[in-house]
Write a protein that holds these residues in place. Structure first.
Motif, short mmCIF file in Angstrom:
data_model
loop_
_atom_site.label_atom_id
_atom_site.label_comp_id
_atom_site.label_asym_id
_atom_site.label_seq_id
_atom_site.Cartn_x
_atom_site.Cartn_y
_atom_site.Cartn_z
N ASN A 113 0.85 -1.08 -0.06
CA ASN A 113 0.05 0.07 -0.04
C ASN A 113 0.84 1.35 -0.01
N GLY A 114 0.78 2.10 -1.00
CA GLY A 114 1.63 3.13 -1.19
C GLY A 114 1.32 4.27 -0.04
N ALA A 115 0.45 4.36 0.51
CA ALA A 115 -0.27 5.43 1.63
C ALA A 115 0.23 4.88 2.85
N SER A 116 0.62 3.77 3.05
CA SER A 116 0.96 3.19 4.53
C SER A 116 1.83 2.02 4.51
N THR A 117 2.29 1.42 5.62
CA THR A 117 2.95 0.35 5.75
C THR A 117 2.65 -0.86 5.43
N ALA A 118 1.34 -1.12 4.80
CA ALA A 118 0.41 -2.23 4.95
C ALA A 118 1.16 -2.96 3.73
N ARG A 119 1.26 -4.52 4.00
CA ARG A 119 1.94 -5.23 3.07
C ARG A 119 1.03 -6.49 2.86
N GLY A 120 1.22 -7.24 1.74
CA GLY A 120 0.82 -8.68 1.76
C GLY A 120 -0.92 -9.07 1.47
N LEU A 121 -1.14 -10.27 1.54
CA LEU A 121 -2.43 -10.63 1.06
C LEU A 121 -3.40 -10.02 1.96
N TYR A 122 -3.07 -9.82 3.23
CA TYR A 122 -3.91 -9.30 4.37
C TYR A 122 -3.50 -7.94 4.81
N GLN A 123 -2.75 -7.01 3.85
CA GLN A 123 -2.30 -5.78 4.34
C GLN A 123 -1.90 -5.58 5.55
N LEU A 124 -1.25 -6.39 6.19
CA LEU A 124 -0.84 -6.30 7.74
C LEU A 124 0.11 -5.00 7.66
N LEU A 125 0.01 -4.23 8.73
CA LEU A 125 0.80 -2.92 9.07
C LEU A 125 2.14 -3.54 9.51
N ARG A 126 3.10 -2.62 9.86
CA ARG A 126 4.53 -2.90 10.26
C ARG A 126 4.52 -3.47 11.61
N ALA A 127 3.57 -3.17 12.27
CA ALA A 127 3.48 -3.61 13.81
C ALA A 127 2.80 -5.04 13.95
N GLN A 128 2.26 -5.67 12.80
CA GLN A 128 2.02 -6.89 12.85
C GLN A 128 2.70 -8.06 11.76
N TYR A 129 3.91 -7.50 11.27
CA TYR A 129 4.59 -8.15 10.49
C TYR A 129 5.22 -9.26 11.21
N GLY A 130 5.26 -9.43 12.30
CA GLY A 130 5.88 -10.30 13.47
C GLY A 130 4.73 -11.66 13.18
N LEU A 131 3.53 -11.42 13.12
CA LEU A 131 2.64 -12.30 12.80
C LEU A 131 2.74 -13.33 11.74
N ASN A 132 3.36 -13.01 10.81
CA ASN A 132 4.10 -14.10 9.87
C ASN A 132 4.96 -14.85 10.28
N PRO A 133 4.94 -16.13 9.98
CA PRO A 133 5.99 -17.11 10.38
C PRO A 133 7.49 -16.64 10.34
N HIS A 134 7.91 -15.98 9.52
CA HIS A 134 9.15 -15.30 9.35
C HIS A 134 9.44 -14.01 9.32
N GLY A 135 8.29 -13.26 9.79
CA GLY A 135 8.27 -11.81 9.77
C GLY A 135 8.29 -11.26 8.71
N GLU A 136 8.93 -9.98 8.38
CA GLU A 136 9.18 -9.41 7.12
C GLU A 136 9.48 -10.23 5.94
N GLN A 137 10.33 -11.27 5.94
CA GLN A 137 10.76 -12.29 5.19
C GLN A 137 9.93 -13.00 4.50
N SER A 138 8.65 -13.02 5.24
CA SER A 138 7.57 -13.80 4.72
C SER A 138 6.83 -13.40 3.52
N PHE A 139 7.01 -11.74 3.36
CA PHE A 139 6.38 -11.31 2.05
C PHE A 139 6.84 -12.10 0.79
N GLY A 140 5.97 -12.33 -0.10
CA GLY A 140 6.32 -13.02 -1.19
C GLY A 140 6.10 -14.57 -1.34
N ASN A 141 5.81 -15.11 -0.13
CA ASN A 141 5.52 -16.39 0.08
C ASN A 141 3.92 -16.48 0.46
N ALA A 142 2.98 -17.09 -0.60
CA ALA A 142 1.54 -16.80 -0.41
C ALA A 142 1.23 -17.49 0.82
#
Length: 173
Positions: A113-142
């Motif tokens: 999302n160009g207007a915030s830190t939201a990323r991924g299929l569910y548009q998690l914000l930076r504060a929630q990146y840690g919910l991914n199994p490998h944190g920020e490294q998980s982006f790109g893995n569906a």
């Protein structure tokens, strides 16, 4: 020979200065109104042409339209099924989770999302990146992006249906 003076007049609500000529012996109300109307016309013409490059005209936002779950690619739907199994969530929640994903990212893996830190299929914000199994490294893995989204949804809303209902009311979750 008549002397005349030039003055700058500030007209509200926009900040525009228009030069007007002031004649020392001609301060009748009719003349001042006439000059003001001329300035109003000039200002109207300026805004219609929009000659200012520094501030474009804002158009009203279009109303939200629900996206079909058909926009989500089949391989991403398969990744969601795998994530549901890995997270131990009921497969009955698949349609609700898929609907939220369709609204948030249309099933585009790693989307930003160009207007915030939201990323991924569910548009998690930076504060929630840690919910991914490998944190920020998980982006790109569906599958991992789906796992992060499932963890967020169940952590905050306790069910996919509650998250979907919230999304429908507020257009965010």
């Amino acid at each position: 020979m008549t002397k005349h003076y030039t003055a700058l007049v500030y007209l509200r609500p926009r900040i525009h200065y228009f030069p007007i000529q002031i004649y020392p012996n001609a301060f009748s109300t009719r003349q001042l109104k006439s000059q003001h109307q001329d300035n109003q016309q000039t200002r109207t013409n300026m805004s219609a042409r929009h000659i200012h490059n520094h501030r474009p005209i804002k158009h009203s936002k279009q109303s939200w339209q629900e996206k079909s779950t058909n926009v989500v690619p089949l391989y991403v739907q398969s990744a969601l099924r795998s994530a549901i199994e890995l997270e131990g969530v009921s497969s009955a929640d698949f349609n609700d989770l898929l609907w939220i994903m369709a609204q948030e990212s249309a099933g585009i893996v790693g989307t930003r999302n160009g207007a915030s830190t939201a990323r991924g299929l569910y548009q998690l914000l930076r504060a929630q990146y840690g919910l991914n199994p490998h944190g920020e490294q998980s982006f790109g893995n569906a599958v991992e992006e789906c796992q992060g989204g499932i963890r967020y949804i169940y952590g905050r809303y306790h069910s996919a249906k509650s998250a979907q209902d919230f999304w429908k009311r507020h257009h965010w979750y």
